[in-house]
Design a protein around this motif. Structure first.
Motif, PDB file in Angstrom:
ATOM      1  N   GLN A 166       1.196  -1.191   0.348  1.00  0.00           N
ATOM      2  CA  GLN A 166       0.293  -0.220   0.142  1.00  0.00           C
ATOM      3  C   GLN A 166       1.101   1.093   0.141  1.00  0.00           C
ATOM      4  OE1 GLN A 166      -3.180  -0.324  -0.139  1.00  0.00           O
ATOM      5  NE2 GLN A 166      -2.681  -2.224  -0.770  1.00  0.00           N
ATOM      6  N   ASP A 167       0.553   1.940  -0.828  1.00  0.00           N
ATOM      7  CA  ASP A 167       1.740   3.650  -0.849  1.00  0.00           C
ATOM      8  C   ASP A 167       1.201   4.324   0.278  1.00  0.00           C
ATOM      9  OD1 ASP A 167       1.878   3.395  -3.888  1.00  0.00           O
ATOM     10  OD2 ASP A 167       1.562   5.303  -3.900  1.00  0.00           O
ATOM     11  N   ARG A 168       2.548   4.662   1.127  1.00  0.00           N
ATOM     12  CA  ARG A 168       2.851   5.689   1.951  1.00  0.00           C
ATOM     13  C   ARG A 168       2.832   6.783   1.557  1.00  0.00           C
ATOM     14  NH1 ARG A 168       3.571   2.425   7.533  1.00  0.00           N
ATOM     15  NH2 ARG A 168       1.421   1.752   7.139  1.00  0.00           N
ATOM     16  N   GLN A 169       4.552   6.783   1.072  1.00  0.00           N
ATOM     17  CA  GLN A 169       5.180   7.807   0.392  1.00  0.00           C
ATOM     18  C   GLN A 169       5.493   8.107  -0.761  1.00  0.00           C
ATOM     19  OE1 GLN A 169       8.243   7.083   3.542  1.00  0.00           O
ATOM     20  NE2 GLN A 169       8.627   9.721   3.647  1.00  0.00           N
ATOM     21  N   ARG A 170       4.653   8.834  -1.695  1.00  0.00           N
ATOM     22  CA  ARG A 170       4.830   9.507  -3.019  1.00  0.00           C
ATOM     23  C   ARG A 170       5.058  11.065  -3.412  1.00  0.00           C
ATOM     24  NH1 ARG A 170       4.477   5.692  -7.619  1.00  0.00           N
ATOM     25  NH2 ARG A 170       3.817   3.934  -5.983  1.00  0.00           N
ATOM     26  N   SER A 171       6.857  11.129  -3.608  1.00  0.00           N
ATOM     27  CA  SER A 171       6.500  12.925  -3.883  1.00  0.00           C
ATOM     28  C   SER A 171       7.476  12.277  -5.422  1.00  0.00           C
ATOM     29  CB  SER A 171       7.273  13.462  -3.450  1.00  0.00           C
ATOM     30  OG  SER A 171       7.365  15.102  -3.402  1.00  0.00           O
ATOM     31  N   ASN A 172       8.151  13.961  -5.897  1.00  0.00           N
ATOM     32  CA  ASN A 172       9.337  14.127  -6.611  1.00  0.00           C
ATOM     33  C   ASN A 172      10.605  14.453  -6.331  1.00  0.00           C
ATOM     34  OD1 ASN A 172      10.573  15.420  -9.412  1.00  0.00           O
ATOM     35  ND2 ASN A 172       9.055  14.181 -10.506  1.00  0.00           N
ATOM     36  N   GLY A 196      32.947   8.444   0.008  1.00  0.00           N
ATOM     37  CA  GLY A 196      33.051   6.487   1.050  1.00  0.00           C
ATOM     38  C   GLY A 196      31.915   8.080   2.255  1.00  0.00           C
ATOM     39  N   ASP A 197      31.592   8.755   2.233  1.00  0.00           N
ATOM     40  CA  ASP A 197      30.406   9.646   2.295  1.00  0.00           C
ATOM     41  C   ASP A 197      29.058   9.398   2.182  1.00  0.00           C
ATOM     42  OD1 ASP A 197      32.211  10.741   4.278  1.00  0.00           O
ATOM     43  OD2 ASP A 197      32.271  13.073   3.762  1.00  0.00           O
ATOM     44  N   LEU A 198      27.816   9.696   2.975  1.00  0.00           N
ATOM     45  CA  LEU A 198      26.602   8.845   2.637  1.00  0.00           C
ATOM     46  C   LEU A 198      25.670  10.980   2.586  1.00  0.00           C
ATOM     47  CD1 LEU A 198      26.009   5.606   3.191  1.00  0.00           C
ATOM     48  CD2 LEU A 198      26.404   6.336   0.984  1.00  0.00           C
ATOM     49  N   ILE A 199      24.625  10.828   2.232  1.00  0.00           N
ATOM     50  CA  ILE A 199      23.838  12.296   2.705  1.00  0.00           C
ATOM     51  C   ILE A 199      22.613  11.459   2.305  1.00  0.00           C
ATOM     52  CG2 ILE A 199      23.161  15.038   2.094  1.00  0.00           C
ATOM     53  CD1 ILE A 199      26.220  14.770   0.860  1.00  0.00           C
ATOM     54  N   PHE A 200      21.695  10.841   2.985  1.00  0.00           N
ATOM     55  CA  PHE A 200      20.120  11.386   3.142  1.00  0.00           C
ATOM     56  C   PHE A 200      19.733  12.237   2.907  1.00  0.00           C
ATOM     57  CE2 PHE A 200      21.355   7.309   4.826  1.00  0.00           C
ATOM     58  CZ  PHE A 200      20.279   5.882   4.798  1.00  0.00           C
ATOM     59  N   THR A 201      19.092  12.474   1.718  1.00  0.00           N
ATOM     60  CA  THR A 201      18.823  13.968   1.456  1.00  0.00           C
ATOM     61  C   THR A 201      17.307  14.478   1.667  1.00  0.00           C
ATOM     62  OG1 THR A 201      17.584  13.005  -0.341  1.00  0.00           O
ATOM     63  CG2 THR A 201      19.794  13.810  -1.219  1.00  0.00           C
ATOM     64  N   GLY A 202      16.703  14.025   3.018  1.00  0.00           N
ATOM     65  CA  GLY A 202      15.060  14.243   3.004  1.00  0.00           C
ATOM     66  C   GLY A 202      14.734  12.902   2.442  1.00  0.00           C
ATOM     67  N   THR A 203      13.545  12.876   3.395  1.00  0.00           N
ATOM     68  CA  THR A 203      12.280  12.836   3.020  1.00  0.00           C
ATOM     69  C   THR A 203      10.976  13.578   2.695  1.00  0.00           C
ATOM     70  OG1 THR A 203      10.867  10.522   3.667  1.00  0.00           O
ATOM     71  CG2 THR A 203      10.878  12.516   5.534  1.00  0.00           C
ATOM     72  N   PRO A 204       9.573  13.219   1.560  1.00  0.00           N
ATOM     73  CA  PRO A 204       8.836  13.443   1.390  1.00  0.00           C
ATOM     74  C   PRO A 204       7.909  13.086   2.884  1.00  0.00           C
ATOM     75  CG  PRO A 204       9.326  11.855   0.226  1.00  0.00           C
ATOM     76  CD  PRO A 204       9.862  11.826   0.675  1.00  0.00           C
ATOM     77  N   GLU A 205       6.416  13.659   2.572  1.00  0.00           N
ATOM     78  CA  GLU A 205       5.255  13.665   3.119  1.00  0.00           C
ATOM     79  C   GLU A 205       4.473  11.959   3.330  1.00  0.00           C
ATOM     80  OE1 GLU A 205       3.537  14.671  -0.809  1.00  0.00           O
ATOM     81  OE2 GLU A 205       5.604  15.071   0.573  1.00  0.00           O
ATOM     82  N   GLY A 206       3.880  11.856   4.254  1.00  0.00           N
ATOM     83  CA  GLY A 206       3.512  10.417   4.237  1.00  0.00           C
ATOM     84  C   GLY A 206       4.521   9.610   5.450  1.00  0.00           C
TER      85      GLY A 206
END
Length: 234
Positions: A166-172, A196-206
């Protein structure tokens, strides 16, 4: 070189189409970087970017076509999913201009910033650091890294997450408040980025809670998808 105790193994990620792996040094995360997610967390506007860390050993590498496993963590009753585009740094530096940021990114992956939301919320109320809510074991499942040269227009890619189909998060990705170049620019002013550094760029709504037994399936257009099963706590 010898050690008084055995050193921890180097955290690493699989790479699409290659036997070599991507070694992980640091894990940076950008907070509240989609407008609608900021709103659901009680904030509005384009606030200055802020960052937090996860330890490299929080990474759970998930090879292509496989389903990874993460154990439901201790102390929480409110474990949330946050699907994110992850940028993988191949060339480091300080004070990197936004226009030059793409030259420093080796590849991209799909990641989950798993969050003990109840613990994070309590720390916020007390004005204390978030680490107990964000920086715990198995809090960063990540799929295989796709080399940047093989990725299309990632800055306009769809990003999504399903839980049990089931869809929880969907954006662009285009809806990032601070785009990839700006993120790298801000980060490299505060810390020297390195391979070797990782950057988590943020999460959309949901964002929402998951429980043991849930199957999380997420993706970003053009990248290897991520599949993770939540297992019961030991």
């Amino acid at each position: 070189m010898s050690y008084v105790i055995p050193p921890a193994p180097v955290a690493s990620l699989p790479v699409v189409g290659r036997a070599e792996r991507f070694p992980v040094r640091r894990v940076y995360c950008v907070g509240r970087n989609y407008v609608e997610h900021a709103k659901e967390m009680g904030f509005t506007g384009r606030e200055p970017p802020f960052f937090f860390f996860k330890p490299a050993d929080a990474v759970v590498p998930v090879p292509e076509g496989e389903t990874g496993k993460i154990e439901y963590p201790s102390l929480t009753k409110d474990l949330h999913h946050e699907i994110e585009l992850v940028a993988c740094i191949g060339t480091g530096g300080r004070n990197i201009a936004a226009a030059d940021a793409r030259k420093h990114i080796w590849g991209y992956a799909v990641g989950l910033d798993m969050t003990r939301r109840d613990l994070q919320g309590e720390m916020k109320k007390q004005g204390r650091p978030w680490e107990i809510g964000k920086s715990f074991e198995q809090s960063a499942p990540i799929g295989a890294v796709t080399p940047a040269a093989q990725v299309g227009d990632v800055e306009n890619a769809e990003i999504w997450l399903k839980v049990n189909g089931q869809d929880r998060q969907r954006s662009n990705v285009s809806k990032l408040i601070w785009n990839l170049g700006e993120i790298v620019e801000h980060l490299s002013k505060a810390w020297e980025l390195a391979p070797g550094d990782l950057i988590f760029t943020g999460t959309p709504e949901g964002v929402a809670a998951v429980v043991a037994g849930d199957l999380l399936e997420g993706g970003v257009t053009g990248l290897s998808p991520l599949s993770v099963k939540v297992t019961p706590a030991r």
